[in-house]
Scaffold this motif. Sequence first.
Motif, PDB file in Angstrom:
ATOM      1  N   ILE A 105     -13.561   4.857   6.313  1.00 51.71           N
ATOM      2  CA  ILE A 105     -12.742   3.696   5.963  1.00 51.71           C
ATOM      3  C   ILE A 105     -13.613   2.770   5.114  1.00 51.71           C
ATOM      4  O   ILE A 105     -14.624   2.254   5.593  1.00 51.71           O
ATOM      5  CB  ILE A 105     -12.240   2.958   7.222  1.00 51.71           C
ATOM      6  N   LEU A 122     -11.389  -4.691   7.335  1.00 48.32           N
ATOM      7  CA  LEU A 122     -10.208  -4.145   8.004  1.00 48.32           C
ATOM      8  C   LEU A 122     -10.518  -3.813   9.462  1.00 48.32           C
ATOM      9  O   LEU A 122     -11.579  -3.277   9.783  1.00 48.32           O
ATOM     10  CB  LEU A 122      -9.747  -2.889   7.247  1.00 48.32           C
ATOM     11  N   PRO A 172      -9.652  -1.348  12.195  1.00 48.86           N
ATOM     12  CA  PRO A 172      -8.978  -0.051  12.346  1.00 48.86           C
ATOM     13  C   PRO A 172      -7.962  -0.020  13.482  1.00 48.86           C
ATOM     14  O   PRO A 172      -7.018   0.781  13.437  1.00 48.86           O
ATOM     15  CB  PRO A 172     -10.139   0.917  12.615  1.00 48.86           C
ATOM     16  N   LEU A 197      -4.366  -0.414  12.309  1.00 48.52           N
ATOM     17  CA  LEU A 197      -3.779   0.549  11.385  1.00 48.52           C
ATOM     18  C   LEU A 197      -2.593   1.280  12.017  1.00 48.52           C
ATOM     19  O   LEU A 197      -2.558   1.533  13.227  1.00 48.52           O
ATOM     20  CB  LEU A 197      -4.824   1.590  10.963  1.00 48.52           C
ATOM     21  N   LYS A 198      -1.615   1.619  11.178  1.00 46.72           N
ATOM     22  CA  LYS A 198      -0.518   2.479  11.608  1.00 46.72           C
ATOM     23  C   LYS A 198      -0.930   3.922  11.338  1.00 46.72           C
ATOM     24  O   LYS A 198      -1.095   4.327  10.182  1.00 46.72           O
ATOM     25  CB  LYS A 198       0.754   2.135  10.828  1.00 46.72           C
ATOM     26  N   LEU A 199      -1.098   4.689  12.400  1.00 45.51           N
ATOM     27  CA  LEU A 199      -1.572   6.060  12.273  1.00 45.51           C
ATOM     28  C   LEU A 199      -0.688   7.003  13.069  1.00 45.51           C
ATOM     29  O   LEU A 199      -0.047   6.584  14.051  1.00 45.51           O
ATOM     30  CB  LEU A 199      -3.018   6.176  12.769  1.00 45.51           C
ATOM     31  N   TRP A 240      -9.424   7.379  15.546  1.00 50.98           N
ATOM     32  CA  TRP A 240     -10.371   6.429  14.985  1.00 50.98           C
ATOM     33  C   TRP A 240     -11.702   6.585  15.735  1.00 50.98           C
ATOM     34  O   TRP A 240     -11.744   6.535  16.954  1.00 50.98           O
ATOM     35  CB  TRP A 240      -9.834   5.000  15.124  1.00 50.98           C
ATOM     36  N   ALA A 247      -1.049   8.125   6.515  1.00 56.94           N
ATOM     37  CA  ALA A 247      -1.828   6.909   6.774  1.00 56.94           C
ATOM     38  C   ALA A 247      -1.921   6.033   5.529  1.00 56.94           C
ATOM     39  O   ALA A 247      -1.783   4.810   5.610  1.00 56.94           O
ATOM     40  CB  ALA A 247      -3.224   7.289   7.254  1.00 56.94           C
ATOM     41  N   ASN A 294      -0.119   2.281   5.264  1.00 60.25           N
ATOM     42  CA  ASN A 294      -1.104   1.185   5.283  1.00 60.25           C
ATOM     43  C   ASN A 294      -1.522   0.850   3.855  1.00 60.25           C
ATOM     44  O   ASN A 294      -2.588   1.271   3.390  1.00 60.25           O
ATOM     45  CB  ASN A 294      -2.326   1.587   6.118  1.00 60.25           C
ATOM     46  N   LEU A 335      -5.234   0.544   2.179  1.00 63.35           N
ATOM     47  CA  LEU A 335      -6.238   1.309   2.920  1.00 63.35           C
ATOM     48  C   LEU A 335      -7.018   2.198   1.957  1.00 63.35           C
ATOM     49  O   LEU A 335      -6.430   2.915   1.140  1.00 63.35           O
ATOM     50  CB  LEU A 335      -5.563   2.172   3.989  1.00 63.35           C
TER      51      LEU A 335
END
Length: 534
Positions: free
Chosen positions: A476, A481, A483, A486-488, A494, A515, A519, A522
């Motif tokens: 990343i 940011l 983590p 984040l929308k994963l 992670w 991802a 995001n 990102l």
Amino acid sequence: MADIKQEIQRRRTFAIISHPDAGKTTLTEKFLLYGGAIQSAGAVKGKSSDRHATSDWMEIEKKRGISVTSSVLQFEYGGYCINILDTPGHQDFSEDTYRTLMAADSAVMVIDGAKGIEPQTRKLFKVCAMRHIPIFTFINKMDREARDPFDLVDELEKEFGIGTYAVNWPIGCGAGFKGVYERDRRSILAFDEFHAGRRRIEGVECDISDTERMDSLIGSYAREELVSQIELLDGASFDFDLQKVRTGRLSPVFFGSALNNFGVEAFLQRFLKMTTPPLEHISGDEIISPFDERFSAFVFKIQANMNKAHRDRIAFLRICSGQFERGREYWHVQADRPVKLSQPQQMMAQEREIVDTAYAGDIIGVFDPGIFSIGDTVCEKGEKLRYAGIPTFAPEHFAVVEQIDSMKRKQFAKGVTEIAQEGAIQIFFEPGTGMERVVVGVVGVLQFDVLQFRMESEYGVRYNKRDLPHQLIRYIDNADLNPAELKLMQTTRWVQDVRGRNLLIFVGQYEIDWALDKNPGLMLSEFNQNTDAV
């Protein structure tokens, strides 16, 4: 300075590479025999002996009969000071081989005469070609049934896109193997299957046109076949050009049998004359000559627990320029601090000898209290030298490893951390889970076996392992940011590496695309800013 220049000039530092079972370790040991470094060779897989290859020092290597880590071997021969870097042949340990090649000035490529070029040989050659280092080819096992030598040479040229020059030429193979014809000396080196390396064989000078003498040496049939092959070879092959050899554009080819010690010393003698003294290295825009008076070196390998009695950790340095002196204070560039390289040693696999001086081209091991990383530069105080970092391979296989005995939490944490710092096995932490459980990433699945064996034998720790379906990893790059926000996808993980850098591991490319789509902004990369990935 004259003495220092002379010492550097006589250094020869090379790696031996091959596919597994091509005979690399056997060839290495024959070199050591000629140099007087060992008195007898160990049989890596011999059932009649409990000896093992000198360069295979790990317990798992002795049990499995394979090399899993690079070994450093130094010895004297014919006025040369030779540093051999013996590398693992198995593709699962290719990262260790790759790092070792970064420290070599040339490479000896061992090829099985029956199998020709194999996948791992091809991959390692590309690394050599990328660095334009000289490549010498030893086609082994000619005392067994082998492919046509013209086919083998042709395959080398087509696969690797370089010229070849056969320094010698085989006379038959297998049961009909009579020896080799040395082209430049116009002499026969006759094969005696019963000598098995117990004595040296001298060439018999014999002009190829001397029919009667040739017939008495190898027989009329073999003589007729050899004459026609040499005529074809002389007319169609590349001419010998030392400059092309030393820039990796022409590979001298030798035929022989490492197991029977046939053609090995002749190869060693020619190789030492053809290959280069220590090469130049690049620091930023500056080309550093090995004869530069300023000492400089870089770390290309870190190995924990080479001596189980001391639980030590050794950083291997390739000296790039000047002279190393024991007791002097040098500068650790990445840490921006002075450092004394304590307990400087030169190696014969796990055997060591404390040294007071070493020169460009040499490999030394120094005690590492945990301050060094692979790729670090060490140089004179006040200098601005900084050699390029050594690339790391991106892991392709992942597993969750969880300790069994909670009373051995410290040993578990120490083991995974120290082994991770060596570079071949990568350890990741899932934020919030603590040190009792880690994610392990490796290039080849055999590395999982190495980790398990070493954790049990060196740290006294057993653990449970659960394989993960993940195959891809990305850094990343967004510094600001979080983590966790984040929308994963549910299967995306992670993790953080030993330096606290954030990464995501994915099952497949579709997860990466998802991802990035969910995001905006990102930024993911296959490698971090400090070192490239391969």
